[in-house]
Design a protein around this motif. Structure first.
Motif, mmCIF file in Angstrom:
data_model
loop_
_atom_site.group_PDB
_atom_site.id
_atom_site.type_symbol
_atom_site.label_atom_id
_atom_site.label_comp_id
_atom_site.label_asym_id
_atom_site.label_seq_id
_atom_site.Cartn_x
_atom_site.Cartn_y
_atom_site.Cartn_z
ATOM 1 N N ALA A 7 0.850 -1.217 0.219
ATOM 2 C CA ALA A 7 -0.103 -0.175 -0.005
ATOM 3 C C ALA A 7 0.793 1.114 0.024
ATOM 4 C CB ALA A 7 -0.861 0.146 0.927
ATOM 5 N N ALA A 8 1.778 1.307 -0.916
ATOM 6 C CA ALA A 8 2.824 2.236 -0.855
ATOM 7 C C ALA A 8 2.572 3.636 -1.182
ATOM 8 C CB ALA A 8 4.045 1.844 -1.778
ATOM 9 N N SER A 9 1.283 3.681 -1.759
ATOM 10 C CA SER A 9 0.875 5.044 -2.448
ATOM 11 C C SER A 9 -0.228 5.507 -1.215
ATOM 12 C CB SER A 9 -0.090 4.902 -3.676
ATOM 13 O OG SER A 9 -1.115 4.147 -3.495
ATOM 14 N N GLY A 10 -0.525 5.131 -0.148
ATOM 15 C CA GLY A 10 -1.344 5.564 0.817
ATOM 16 C C GLY A 10 -0.509 6.424 1.708
ATOM 17 N N GLY A 11 -1.209 7.071 2.714
ATOM 18 C CA GLY A 11 -0.637 8.317 3.630
ATOM 19 C C GLY A 11 0.651 7.635 4.359
ATOM 20 N N VAL A 30 4.367 -2.032 -3.456
ATOM 21 C CA VAL A 30 3.052 -2.654 -4.102
ATOM 22 C C VAL A 30 2.174 -1.759 -3.949
ATOM 23 C CG1 VAL A 30 1.734 -4.746 -3.551
ATOM 24 C CG2 VAL A 30 4.105 -4.877 -3.205
ATOM 25 N N VAL A 31 1.214 -1.539 -5.178
ATOM 26 C CA VAL A 31 0.285 -0.904 -5.099
ATOM 27 C C VAL A 31 -1.014 -1.311 -6.187
ATOM 28 C CG1 VAL A 31 1.354 1.573 -4.501
ATOM 29 C CG2 VAL A 31 1.568 0.507 -7.032
ATOM 30 N N ARG A 32 -1.954 -0.707 -5.598
ATOM 31 C CA ARG A 32 -3.254 -1.334 -6.722
ATOM 32 C C ARG A 32 -3.077 -0.456 -7.993
ATOM 33 N NH1 ARG A 32 -9.548 -0.825 -4.898
ATOM 34 N NH2 ARG A 32 -9.070 1.479 -4.861
ATOM 35 N N ASP A 33 -3.031 0.606 -7.906
ATOM 36 C CA ASP A 33 -2.871 1.496 -9.078
ATOM 37 C C ASP A 33 -1.414 2.267 -9.191
ATOM 38 O OD1 ASP A 33 -3.194 3.218 -11.136
ATOM 39 O OD2 ASP A 33 -4.890 4.580 -10.271
ATOM 40 N N PRO A 34 -0.443 1.889 -9.870
ATOM 41 C CA PRO A 34 0.882 2.627 -10.095
ATOM 42 C C PRO A 34 0.845 3.889 -10.722
ATOM 43 C CG PRO A 34 0.922 0.226 -11.078
ATOM 44 C CD PRO A 34 -0.581 0.678 -10.745
ATOM 45 N N GLY A 35 -0.151 4.234 -11.176
ATOM 46 C CA GLY A 35 -0.399 5.734 -11.561
ATOM 47 C C GLY A 35 -0.501 6.771 -10.320
ATOM 48 N N LYS A 36 -0.917 6.418 -9.307
ATOM 49 C CA LYS A 36 -1.016 7.305 -8.073
ATOM 50 C C LYS A 36 0.316 7.383 -7.366
ATOM 51 C CE LYS A 36 -5.789 5.930 -6.913
ATOM 52 N NZ LYS A 36 -6.809 5.574 -5.742
ATOM 53 N N LEU A 37 1.100 6.633 -7.910
ATOM 54 C CA LEU A 37 2.738 6.314 -7.227
ATOM 55 C C LEU A 37 3.542 7.366 -7.956
ATOM 56 C CD1 LEU A 37 3.746 5.026 -4.673
ATOM 57 C CD2 LEU A 37 4.715 3.221 -6.352
ATOM 58 N N ASP A 39 6.536 8.640 -10.514
ATOM 59 C CA ASP A 39 8.009 8.175 -10.769
ATOM 60 C C ASP A 39 8.763 8.145 -9.341
ATOM 61 O OD1 ASP A 39 10.453 7.263 -11.815
ATOM 62 O OD2 ASP A 39 10.557 9.035 -12.969
ATOM 63 N N VAL A 40 8.948 6.915 -8.978
ATOM 64 C CA VAL A 40 9.669 7.147 -7.439
ATOM 65 C C VAL A 40 11.084 6.382 -7.683
ATOM 66 C CG1 VAL A 40 7.512 7.274 -6.026
ATOM 67 C CG2 VAL A 40 8.196 5.367 -6.733
ATOM 68 N N GLY A 41 11.294 5.825 -8.774
ATOM 69 C CA GLY A 41 12.724 4.984 -8.933
ATOM 70 C C GLY A 41 13.119 3.870 -8.350
ATOM 71 N N VAL A 42 11.705 2.954 -7.887
ATOM 72 C CA VAL A 42 11.591 1.884 -7.152
ATOM 73 C C VAL A 42 11.049 0.826 -8.204
ATOM 74 C CG1 VAL A 42 12.260 2.863 -5.030
ATOM 75 C CG2 VAL A 42 9.650 2.196 -5.937
ATOM 76 N N ARG A 43 11.177 -0.400 -7.918
ATOM 77 C CA ARG A 43 10.591 -1.319 -8.285
ATOM 78 C C ARG A 43 9.033 -1.535 -7.941
ATOM 79 N NH1 ARG A 43 10.679 -7.545 -6.302
ATOM 80 N NH2 ARG A 43 9.538 -8.608 -7.998
ATOM 81 N N VAL A 44 7.809 -1.468 -9.017
ATOM 82 C CA VAL A 44 6.656 -1.447 -8.536
ATOM 83 C C VAL A 44 6.053 -2.453 -9.047
ATOM 84 C CG1 VAL A 44 4.378 -0.126 -9.003
ATOM 85 C CG2 VAL A 44 6.663 1.116 -8.688
ATOM 86 N N VAL A 45 5.306 -3.276 -7.941
ATOM 87 C CA VAL A 45 4.238 -4.354 -8.347
ATOM 88 C C VAL A 45 2.820 -4.038 -8.120
ATOM 89 C CG1 VAL A 45 4.011 -6.710 -7.731
ATOM 90 C CG2 VAL A 45 6.415 -6.059 -7.924
ATOM 91 N N ARG A 46 1.926 -4.227 -9.059
ATOM 92 C CA ARG A 46 0.750 -3.950 -9.108
ATOM 93 C C ARG A 46 0.011 -5.167 -8.623
ATOM 94 N NH1 ARG A 46 -4.039 -4.686 -11.926
ATOM 95 N NH2 ARG A 46 -5.641 -3.053 -11.707
ATOM 96 N N ALA A 47 -0.684 -4.959 -7.558
ATOM 97 C CA ALA A 47 -1.787 -6.081 -6.979
ATOM 98 C C ALA A 47 -2.780 -5.334 -6.189
ATOM 99 C CB ALA A 47 -0.799 -6.708 -5.842
ATOM 100 N N GLU A 59 6.006 -12.733 -5.698
ATOM 101 C CA GLU A 59 6.708 -12.124 -6.429
ATOM 102 C C GLU A 59 7.568 -10.587 -5.836
ATOM 103 O OE1 GLU A 59 8.006 -9.849 -10.691
ATOM 104 O OE2 GLU A 59 6.087 -10.692 -10.293
ATOM 105 N N ALA A 60 6.481 -9.856 -5.309
ATOM 106 C CA ALA A 60 6.682 -8.632 -4.716
ATOM 107 C C ALA A 60 7.589 -8.988 -3.307
ATOM 108 C CB ALA A 60 5.699 -7.873 -4.329
#
Length: 222
Positions: A7-11, A30-37, A39-47, A59-60
């Motif tokens: 839940a990396a895009s939350g508060g 790990v985020v549901r919507d990568p668009g909310k995150l 460009d943070v320069g890290v590996r992003v997994v959508r779940a 995998e994450a």
């Protein structure tokens, strides 16, 4: 260290992500919507963590030294995500052989009934009279469903067989990182009515390598 932030895009999740990257850790978000995150320069997994069988989580978390979760419902529509998402995370960690898990809950949850703890204490031992008899009862009525979700989430964590830490903050603010907060083991903090999301994230990250926090519930507040 290699860290996975759920839940990396939350508060709190965003604070965990930024502070972990700033400290030089290798981070998977790990985020549901990568668009909310962004460009943070890290590996992003959508779940989609509302679905307990989210296979992407394996995998994450694979190879991580620790998993830190900021999962929690935002609004009524999200109630249930803390329990279901954490169940998926715990399952993925067990399959991947990853043991260290830190999650954020909430200060009133210690007195909320759950399936594994149907008769919780009526009051938290760290609460003063105002918090115990005025503020906590009001908040628990308003956020009853959210706290029930978090209580069930804690059941999942405690039964998961991992090296867990549960962090229970009171009212969250968007204040700055101060690193000047108090921590109590197994109870809330007398007079502690608020804490910033940034400081909660700092507490969680500090706890990753602190063996004294393993298998413990932490109250955190100013």
């Amino acid at each position: 260290m290699k860290l996975t932030v759920v839940a990396a895009s939350g508060g709190i999740g965003r604070q965990l992500l930024e502070q972990a990257v700033g400290a030089g850790h290798e981070v998977t978000a790990v985020v549901r919507d990568p668009g909310k995150l962004g460009d943070v320069g890290v590996r992003v997994v959508r779940a989609d963590l509302a679905r307990a069988g989210a296979g992407e989580l394996r995998e994450a978390v694979a190879g991580a030294d620790a998993v830190l979760s900021g999962l929690g419902a935002v609004g009524k529509a999200g109630v249930g995500v803390a329990e279901a998402g954490t169940r998926a995370v715990v399952g993925a960690m067990r399959e991947a052989g990853v043991r260290r898990l830190l999650v954020v809950s909430a200060a009133p949850v210690g007195t909320v009934a759950s399936p594994d703890r149907p008769n919780p204490p009526r009051h938290d031992p760290g609460e003063g009279p105002v918090m115990r008899y005025v503020l906590t009862p009001v908040v628990k009525r308003v956020l009853r469903a959210h706290y029930a979700d978090l209580a069930r989430m804690e059941d999942v964590v405690l039964a998961g067989g991992l090296d867990w830490t549960v962090v229970r903050p009171p009212r969250l603010t968007d204040g700055p990182l101060t690193c000047d907060y108090r921590v109590a083991y197994g109870q809330n903090l007398r007079g502690g009515s608020k804490v910033s999301r940034a400081d909660v994230a700092h507490c969680m990250l500090r706890g990753v390598s602190d063996p004294d926090t393993v298998g413990r519930i932490l109250g955190v507040a100013y």
